[in-house]
Design a protein around this motif. Sequence first.
Motif, PDB file in Angstrom:
ATOM      1  N   ALA A   1       8.256 -57.781   6.301  1.00 49.70           N
ATOM      2  CA  ALA A   1       8.773 -59.129   6.554  1.00 49.70           C
ATOM      3  C   ALA A   1       9.437 -59.700   5.305  1.00 49.70           C
ATOM      4  N   CYS A   2       8.970 -59.290   4.135  1.00 51.67           N
ATOM      5  CA  CYS A   2       9.546 -59.786   2.880  1.00 51.67           C
ATOM      6  C   CYS A   2      10.964 -59.293   2.658  1.00 51.67           C
ATOM      7  N   THR A   3      11.391 -58.270   3.420  1.00 51.21           N
ATOM      8  CA  THR A   3      12.784 -57.819   3.310  1.00 51.21           C
ATOM      9  C   THR A   3      13.736 -58.963   3.638  1.00 51.21           C
ATOM     10  N   ALA A   4      13.294 -59.874   4.503  1.00 55.82           N
ATOM     11  CA  ALA A   4      14.127 -61.016   4.880  1.00 55.82           C
ATOM     12  C   ALA A   4      14.405 -61.949   3.703  1.00 55.82           C
ATOM     13  N   LEU A   5      13.655 -61.825   2.615  1.00 59.91           N
ATOM     14  CA  LEU A   5      13.801 -62.739   1.478  1.00 59.91           C
ATOM     15  C   LEU A   5      14.728 -62.212   0.397  1.00 59.91           C
ATOM     16  N   VAL A   6      15.139 -60.935   0.477  1.00 62.69           N
ATOM     17  CA  VAL A   6      15.921 -60.364  -0.625  1.00 62.69           C
ATOM     18  C   VAL A   6      17.315 -60.979  -0.665  1.00 62.69           C
ATOM     19  N   THR A   7      17.855 -61.054  -1.891  1.00 58.48           N
ATOM     20  CA  THR A   7      19.177 -61.679  -2.062  1.00 58.48           C
ATOM     21  C   THR A   7      20.162 -60.789  -2.810  1.00 58.48           C
ATOM     22  N   ASN A   8      19.704 -59.607  -3.288  1.00 55.52           N
ATOM     23  CA  ASN A   8      20.615 -58.719  -4.006  1.00 55.52           C
ATOM     24  C   ASN A   8      20.140 -57.280  -3.886  1.00 55.52           C
ATOM     25  N   PHE A   9      20.941 -56.377  -4.403  1.00 55.28           N
ATOM     26  CA  PHE A   9      20.653 -54.941  -4.303  1.00 55.28           C
ATOM     27  C   PHE A   9      19.339 -54.575  -4.979  1.00 55.28           C
ATOM     28  N   GLY A  10      19.086 -55.097  -6.167  1.00 54.73           N
ATOM     29  CA  GLY A  10      17.862 -54.766  -6.891  1.00 54.73           C
ATOM     30  C   GLY A  10      16.613 -55.144  -6.114  1.00 54.73           C
TER      31      GLY A  10
ATOM     32  N   ALA B   1      13.694 -52.637  -4.522  1.00 54.95           N
ATOM     33  CA  ALA B   1      12.284 -52.819  -4.874  1.00 54.95           C
ATOM     34  C   ALA B   1      11.413 -52.950  -3.631  1.00 54.95           C
ATOM     35  N   VAL B   2      11.870 -53.744  -2.660  1.00 54.57           N
ATOM     36  CA  VAL B   2      11.080 -53.953  -1.443  1.00 54.57           C
ATOM     37  C   VAL B   2      10.984 -52.654  -0.642  1.00 54.57           C
ATOM     38  N   ARG B   3      12.079 -51.917  -0.539  1.00 49.24           N
ATOM     39  CA  ARG B   3      12.045 -50.689   0.254  1.00 49.24           C
ATOM     40  C   ARG B   3      11.226 -49.594  -0.434  1.00 49.24           C
ATOM     41  N   ALA B   4      11.251 -49.547  -1.761  1.00 51.80           N
ATOM     42  CA  ALA B   4      10.401 -48.584  -2.473  1.00 51.80           C
ATOM     43  C   ALA B   4       8.928 -48.899  -2.226  1.00 51.80           C
ATOM     44  N   LEU B   5       8.577 -50.188  -2.293  1.00 52.16           N
ATOM     45  CA  LEU B   5       7.192 -50.607  -2.031  1.00 52.16           C
ATOM     46  C   LEU B   5       6.831 -50.356  -0.574  1.00 52.16           C
ATOM     47  N   LEU B   6       7.776 -50.594   0.339  1.00 53.48           N
ATOM     48  CA  LEU B   6       7.518 -50.370   1.763  1.00 53.48           C
ATOM     49  C   LEU B   6       7.184 -48.899   2.016  1.00 53.48           C
ATOM     50  N   GLY B   7       7.909 -47.993   1.386  1.00 50.03           N
ATOM     51  CA  GLY B   7       7.601 -46.571   1.544  1.00 50.03           C
ATOM     52  C   GLY B   7       6.209 -46.240   1.039  1.00 50.03           C
ATOM     53  N   PHE B   8       5.812 -46.842  -0.061  1.00 43.16           N
ATOM     54  CA  PHE B   8       4.499 -46.581  -0.653  1.00 43.16           C
ATOM     55  C   PHE B   8       3.382 -47.040   0.273  1.00 43.16           C
ATOM     56  N   VAL B   9       3.501 -48.239   0.865  1.00 46.07           N
ATOM     57  CA  VAL B   9       2.401 -48.770   1.688  1.00 46.07           C
ATOM     58  C   VAL B   9       2.427 -48.231   3.112  1.00 46.07           C
TER      59      VAL B   9
ATOM     60  N   LEU C   1      13.180 -45.524  -0.077  1.00 43.44           N
ATOM     61  CA  LEU C   1      11.925 -45.673   0.660  1.00 43.44           C
ATOM     62  C   LEU C   1      11.127 -44.372   0.644  1.00 43.44           C
ATOM     63  N   ASN C   2      11.820 -43.257   0.718  1.00 44.81           N
ATOM     64  CA  ASN C   2      11.139 -41.969   0.802  1.00 44.81           C
ATOM     65  C   ASN C   2      10.461 -41.571  -0.503  1.00 44.81           C
ATOM     66  N   VAL C   3      10.879 -42.151  -1.619  1.00 46.81           N
ATOM     67  CA  VAL C   3      10.237 -41.850  -2.898  1.00 46.81           C
ATOM     68  C   VAL C   3       8.801 -42.361  -2.886  1.00 46.81           C
ATOM     69  N   GLY C   4       8.622 -43.634  -2.535  1.00 51.66           N
ATOM     70  CA  GLY C   4       7.271 -44.177  -2.421  1.00 51.66           C
ATOM     71  C   GLY C   4       6.470 -43.475  -1.345  1.00 51.66           C
ATOM     72  N   TYR C   5       7.148 -43.110  -0.280  1.00 55.43           N
ATOM     73  CA  TYR C   5       6.504 -42.411   0.828  1.00 55.43           C
ATOM     74  C   TYR C   5       5.932 -41.072   0.376  1.00 55.43           C
ATOM     75  N   MET C   6       6.665 -40.371  -0.478  1.00 53.04           N
ATOM     76  CA  MET C   6       6.210 -39.082  -0.981  1.00 53.04           C
ATOM     77  C   MET C   6       5.054 -39.230  -1.967  1.00 53.04           C
ATOM     78  N   ILE C   7       5.161 -40.204  -2.849  1.00 56.13           N
ATOM     79  CA  ILE C   7       4.159 -40.361  -3.908  1.00 56.13           C
ATOM     80  C   ILE C   7       2.772 -40.598  -3.339  1.00 56.13           C
ATOM     81  N   MET C   8       2.671 -41.353  -2.255  1.00 52.67           N
ATOM     82  CA  MET C   8       1.369 -41.824  -1.787  1.00 52.67           C
ATOM     83  C   MET C   8       0.709 -40.903  -0.763  1.00 52.67           C
ATOM     84  N   GLN C   9       1.440 -40.050  -0.089  1.00 53.23           N
ATOM     85  CA  GLN C   9       0.876 -39.343   1.059  1.00 53.23           C
ATOM     86  C   GLN C   9      -0.275 -38.405   0.714  1.00 53.23           C
ATOM     87  N   ILE C  10      -0.090 -37.519  -0.257  1.00 54.64           N
ATOM     88  CA  ILE C  10      -1.145 -36.554  -0.571  1.00 54.64           C
ATOM     89  C   ILE C  10      -2.383 -37.240  -1.134  1.00 54.64           C
TER      90      ILE C  10
END
Length: 487
Positions: A131-140, A144-152, A95-104
Amino acid sequence: MLSTPQSHAGGEWGHHTVGSKEVETDNSRPDLDENWHRASRSIVRKLDWTLMPIICVLYLFNYLDRTSIAQAKLNTLEKDLNLSGAEYNTAVSILNVGYMIMQIPSNMLLTRVQPNPYIPAWVLIWSVVSACTALVTNFGQLVAVRALLGFVEAPFFPGIYYLLSCWYTRKELGLRMAILYSGLVLATAFAGLIAAGIFANFDQSRGIAGWRWLYIIIGSINFLLAICSFALIPNFPESNSGSQRWLLTEEERRVALQRMLLDRVDQESDRSLLWGFRHAVTDYRTWVFVLLMFITNHVAYGFNYFYPSIVSGLRLGSQTITLVCTAPPFILAAGLSIILSWSSDRYNERALHIATPMGVAIVGFVISVATVNGPARYVASYFYVTGCFAANGIVYAWAAGVLNQTPEKRAIATSIVNVIAQLGNIASPYMFRDQDQPRYLLAMILLIVFAAISGLTCLLLKFDLWRANKKIEQSCQDGATPRLFPT
């Protein structure tokens, strides 16, 4: 640039260029004008009752979205997604990767657009992604959802941090940052209570696991709050849109702008984004705050994603009791954070108000390392939770007060500080190795070292700013009141 003043009721008014706009500012001595002070107090009061509540609640949910994975781990997340310990750590860190990319980039853009609707729009987006985290079914899918969550989610905190620094003076900002930061701390406290209630009443309801219900419910409430925020978040003081359009009088809007012009340490004209970026990266104090935030974030967040697991290892009772027991230390930390920040603003002192709580945190970590007694380690957690989280809000306010020569520099420098500090959040989950459960001795020892470095950095920075203030005082002429760095 100020033009020749013209007569105006309540003072003399000139024109000042802010960005691409020319706005009126009062060139008289507001410190001699009771009407000016009355308007200033009214501005602060109105913002305290509109802006502060909505951003605190949004920040609470912002953090709930990020950290609910810690509570989900105590439910059936790992089993349902077939996660190993290393995969869980990766899901936490990514999550922190997306969080870092977008902040500056976001904060650079924010100096050229208006916070409303920019910030509320991002809140709407992250509500849906969470909310879409509730739909995930595997590690991948989880990664993906947590990386996107950090970005937004990335635009929210640095954007609000910058927005507050555009409305509140340096003496007012510390307490407000602590109140905002208390939303994060309370989110950590309430996360356990909310999860306990949802897991006890919704787990497997309609065939849906409790951790999935957790994300659905939090995301839905967050979406409704985002809609409310469109009416309550202001734009910059020189604007006539956002909440100030209905909240402030014309005189208050003028005073709001002048308050911030008078509060700068030096009165440089507004410059380009490139100028702000260049001066932010070449100011060595930016990098001192990077180190300070990296360390304090590393300490505070290092154990946060694992605190429910730490308490579970103490064997204090059932899963519900464990989740409930995670709340009290963070509630105490939120209260102490506000008290410490009020004191920091009252005495215009930052370094000791950060170093002292970090010393308290060290006591807690040392006790956790020294004993295997469950109740003693739980009591120790009060020390390190309150010590770490009570100080962080003051760090943010200190950085905004020191790196504030122009809006562009402040926006970019504070983003740099916040972004690079996220490296600590990426690395820290890997200190908590599966084989070290439930005491996590290696992590606790490392956190002792980081807390000590944090306190020492504060004291060195205090000395540096004290010397800078002496030079400012010596250079002041004609008995003018110097605008000093907070120390």
